[in-house]
Design a protein around this motif. Sequence first.
Motif, short mmCIF file in Angstrom:
data_model
loop_
_atom_site.label_atom_id
_atom_site.label_comp_id
_atom_site.label_asym_id
_atom_site.label_seq_id
_atom_site.Cartn_x
_atom_site.Cartn_y
_atom_site.Cartn_z
N HIS A 281 15.82 75.13 -90.84
CA HIS A 281 15.98 73.76 -91.35
C HIS A 281 16.68 73.82 -92.71
CE1 HIS A 281 12.46 75.33 -93.43
NE2 HIS A 281 12.75 74.48 -94.42
N ASP B 118 16.34 72.02 -96.48
CA ASP B 118 15.36 71.21 -97.23
C ASP B 118 15.88 69.80 -97.49
OD1 ASP B 118 13.59 73.28 -97.23
OD2 ASP B 118 13.93 73.87 -99.32
N TRP C 254 17.47 78.88 -103.29
CA TRP C 254 18.43 78.42 -102.28
C TRP C 254 18.88 77.01 -102.59
CZ3 TRP C 254 13.44 79.61 -99.78
CH2 TRP C 254 12.67 78.49 -99.52
N HIS D 176 17.42 77.69 -93.55
CA HIS D 176 16.51 78.84 -93.70
C HIS D 176 15.21 78.60 -92.93
CE1 HIS D 176 15.26 75.91 -96.73
NE2 HIS D 176 14.05 76.38 -96.52
FE LIG Z 1 12.48 74.95 -96.46
#
Ligand SMILES: [Fe+2]
Length: 320
Positions: free
Chosen positions: A127, A129, A217, A223
Motif C-alpha cells: 500500500h 500511506d 519513506w 510498501h
Molecule cells: Fe504503511
Amino acid sequence: MKNISVAQRMNLPWVESPFFNDLLQKHNLTPEQRELATHYNREGFIVLPQQVSHELIDRAIEEIKGEYPDKVGEEPSRHQDIWKRYGTVRELASQPAIFDVLRMLYDREPIPFQTLNFKFGTQQRAHSDSIHFSCTPARFMCGVWVALEETSATNGPLFYYPRSHRQEEFNYFDLGIEARGNYEEYPNYEDFVEEFMAAKGYERKEIHMKKGDVLIWSSNLIHGGMPITGGNVTRWSQVTHYYFEGCMYYSPRFSDMFSKNLNLRHVINIATGKVVQHSENGKPIETINTGNFRYAVSHNFTLPVLVKELVKKLIGKKPF
Ligand SMILES: [Fe+2]
Ligand SMILES: O=C(O)CCC(=O)C(=O)O
C-alpha cells in the motif's frame, strides 16, 4: 512572480519536484545531505543507520511490552498512538536528528502525528500511506520506521517497491471504487496496488535492518510487511507518520474524492502536544466537524456558501 523560477513556484516538496536537479543546486547542503536528498528523490526512501540509541529502545520495549500478547497471531498485535501514554514512544517520535533530516528533505517543520508500535511483523499487504494520510498540497507526509530489533528473512521484514513513489497517488475514486467511508473497500485497493506493481514491472525489495536503524519513506512509496516464517519470532518496531506544517490534512480513504468532500484529520503534534491548525498555504483556515466529515472553511469562503453547505450536510438537501 517573474523573479521566482517555475521550479520554486511548484507547490510540492522539492525532493518530489520534476525540477529536483535545479533545486538541488539552489540548496546549500553538505555532501552527505546531497546524497540523502538525491536517493530520496530517485528511490522514494532513505536508510539512516544507527540513528536511535539502543538505550532508548531498551527503555521503550521495557515500558510497552506488557501491552502485547506472548504469541504471534494473538491480538492486540499493534498499538496506535500509545505516545499518549508512554514517554519513550513520544521520544522515539521526536528525535532531533531525524527532525533535521526531515527539515532538509521538505523545507518545512515536521509534525509527527501518529505512532504505531508493533511487537510482531505486520504482514501487511502492499500500500501507499497516501491512501490513509494525504494533504493539500500533496506529498507533505512521510513514514519513519525505527527498528527496535534486527529484522531478518524470518520475522516479517519490511518490503518496498523502489521508485513507486513517482506514480500518482491512487485514491478509491481513481480506481473506480465507490467510497462509502467504511472498511470493506480496502482489499480492492490492495488488489489494485499489487496488480499495478506487477503490470508495470516494479521489483519488490525486502529490507533487513539492525536495531537502531531508521527507514524514511515518501508518502507515496508502495510498501508492506513480509510474512512471518520463523514461528513465534518478534519484530519490535515503531512507525511514526509525519506531516509538515502549512497544509490541509485529510484521509483519502474516508473521503469522497469525487465531490471533494474531505475527511479532514484532527492532527496533534506529538512533539508539542498541540493541535495543528489546518491551513491554505500557511494561511489558517477554519474547519467544522459535521460528523463523517470536517468541513474546511478557507479565508475566502463566504458566509452564505458556508451556511448553505452546512445545512445541506445536516438535512441532506439544499436549503436554497
Ligand atoms: Fe504503511
Ligand atoms: O511495519 C510494517 O510492516 C508496515 C507498517 C506500515 O506500513 C505503516 O505503518 O505505514
